[in-house]
Write an enzyme that holds these catalytic residues in place. Structure first.
Site, short mmCIF file in Angstrom:
data_model
loop_
_atom_site.label_atom_id
_atom_site.label_comp_id
_atom_site.label_asym_id
_atom_site.label_seq_id
_atom_site.Cartn_x
_atom_site.Cartn_y
_atom_site.Cartn_z
CG HIS A 1 -1.94 -1.11 1.22
ND1 HIS A 1 -3.13 -1.09 0.51
CD2 HIS A 1 -1.89 -2.33 1.82
CE1 HIS A 1 -3.77 -2.23 0.71
NE2 HIS A 1 -3.04 -3.00 1.49
CG ASN B 1 -7.65 -4.79 0.19
OD1 ASN B 1 -6.97 -3.81 0.45
ND2 ASN B 1 -7.21 -6.03 0.36
CE1 TYR C 1 -3.01 -2.87 7.52
CE2 TYR C 1 -2.57 -5.17 7.97
CZ TYR C 1 -3.03 -4.19 7.13
OH TYR C 1 -3.50 -4.53 5.88
#
EC number: 1.11.1.6
Length: 492
Positions: free
Chosen positions: A65, A138, A348
């Protein structure tokens, strides 16, 4: 706490140039030298500071990303879902919550064209009264793998070769030939929706399964869906080449220009819910991220709308430093045992600490807009001034107490410690159903993209045969057509 209260002073509020420490700079054009042609002196602090700052402008690129665009706006509840969740920002129709959204491509680097075939990230940060909620998804409702153990390998396969630094199809089809659960995702990626027209004309999905918890502690598994009010539009392969050759930032430009012109993008939020006690009633596992929940038996329920009505003020501060994590939830919304979600919960936040430092949540774009307090102190780039004496808990000198307990249904877990796959794999059914939903022209485009991928010079006959077998199990006619185009004999 106001997250902007301790923001460093803007460099634009002085009438003259200064150093970072505020000293006036009377010449920002020339270095300090011995005479007109002599060597530069090391004592030219302004030069050294200017070069050193420039050398450190870039931070580590996101491992996925990397290319992205952000915008700000609000989310408004339009339908009552208070019977399903005690989340404060969903408490009643009409409630508005500020948001920031980041759209992105997934595999390719920060400067890559926005017309490449790739999933698109759709991440929303809600600044609620009970803390931030990150819905990190997404534009496709499923994923390639169901277990996060394979995520690093999957990304390596998609990324450029460590030897040639080029993306190569043989690496992708080789890796996924070992993972038939990826077939459903490929019916999206190799479909027309694999290249969205822009960020405004694409769906968004939470992808993973979460849990909604009501005030009385009742749990429902939930999937989140964003639907654009302007519809879904895509670029075909030749159109993508033309658009990308004209402007490699076309999607960012479209988003920015649309908001600036007052043509605000809007999405409707829907959810699907399953009673947590009924999760074993289907021919698929509701926690399997490679599966969709059929809308004919688990209908979409409207929740609210999101409007993006403000462009960001600074790309670095509100895009590059913008950080999301699926672990960031609020009371009333919790995780599930989705294996991919469980690994994302760790990964993350870990990658944000690597990219931005341990205090990344102090950055204004990431900080909650509600009051917050804990004893997480110091560390690299801690720039919030705190004057309290007590940095431990509990203490009779600090009145801060525990928050009120919010509903969390009890669960009894049992089983053997083991590494295993799920019982209901069912890798081919939904992929075949989606392929058969395409019209003939769309089916042919899908087929041709697979022919192109499988005719890479490095793709072996064995790998081709495996893929023919997989697609034959999804749809017999698709397998036969693929075998015919590849000039090989189908296994089924």
């Amino acid at each position: 706490m106001d997250p902007y209260k301790h923001r460093p002073t803007s460099g634009a509020n002085s009438a003259y140039w200064t150093t970072n420490s505020g000293a006036p700079v009377w010449n920002n054009n020339n270095a300090l030298t011995v005479g007109h042609r002599g060597p530069i002196l090391l004592e030219d602090y302004h030069l050294i500071e200017k070069l050193a700052q420039f050398d450190r402008e870039r931070i580590p690129e996101r491992v996925v990303h990397a290319r992205g665009a952000s915008a700000k706006g609000f989310f408004e509840v339009t339908h009552d879902v208070s019977q399903l969740t005690c989340a404060d920002f969903l408490r009643a129709p009409g409630v508005q919550t500020p948001v920031i959204v980041r759209f992105s491509t997934v595999v390719h680097e920060r400067g890559s064209p926005e017309t490449l075939r790739d999933p698109r990230g759709f991440a929303v940060k809600f600044y609620t009264r009970e803390g931030n909620f990150d819905l990190v998804g997404n534009n496709m409702p499923v994923f390639f793998i169901r277990d996060g153990m394979k995520f690093p390998d999957m990304v390596h396969a998609f990324k450029p070769s460590p030897k040639t630094n080029m993306q190569e199809n043989w690496r992708v089809v080789d890796f996924f030939s070992h993972h038939p659960e990826s077939l459903h995702m490929f019916t999206f990626l190799f479909d027309d929706v694999g290249i969205p027209l822009n960020y405004r004309h694409m769906d968004g999905f939470g992808v993973n399964t979460y849990t909604l918890i009501s005030r009385d502690g009742k749990a429902h598994l939930v999937k989140f869906h964003w639907k654009p009010t302007c519809g879904v539009k895509c670029l075909l392969d030749d159109e993508a080449v033309t658009v990308g050759g004209t402007c490699h930032t076309h999607a960012t430009k479209d988003l920015t220009d649309s908001i600036a012109a007052g043509n605000y993008p809007e999405w409707k939020l829907f959810i699907q819910t399953i009673d947590a006690d009924h999760e074993d009633r289907f021919d698929f596992d509701p926690l399997d991220v490679t599966k969709t929940w059929p809308e004919d038996i688990i209908p979409l329920q409207p929740v609210g709308r999101m409007v993006l009505n403000k462009n960001i003020d600074n790309f670095f501060a509100e895009n590059e430093q913008l950080a999301f994590c699926p672990a960031v939830t609020v009371p009333g919304i919790h995780y599930s045992d989705d294996k991919l979600l469980q690994t994302r919960i760790f990964s993350y936040a870990d990658t944000q600490r690597h990219r931005l430092g341990p205090n990344y949540l102090m950055l204004p774009v990431n900080a909650p807009k509600c009051a917050h307090h804990n004893n997480h102190h110091d560390g690299l780039m801690n720039f919030i001034h705190r004057d309290e004496e007590v940095n431990y808990f509990p203490s009779r000198f600090d009145p801060t107490r525990h928050a009120e307990k919010y509903p969390m249904p009890p669960r009894v877990l049992s089983g053997c410690r083991e590494k295993c796959i799920i019982d209901k794999e069912n890798n081919f059914k939904q992929a075949g159903e989606r392929y058969r939903s395409f019209d003939p022209a769309r089916q042919d485009r899908f087929l041709q993209r697979w022919v192109d991928a499988l005719t890479d010079a490095r793709v072996t006959h064995e790998i081709q045969s495996i893929w023919v077998s997989y697609w034959s199990q999804c749809d017999a006619s698709l397998g036969q057509k693929l075998a015919s185009r590849l000039k090989i004999k189908p296994n089924m």
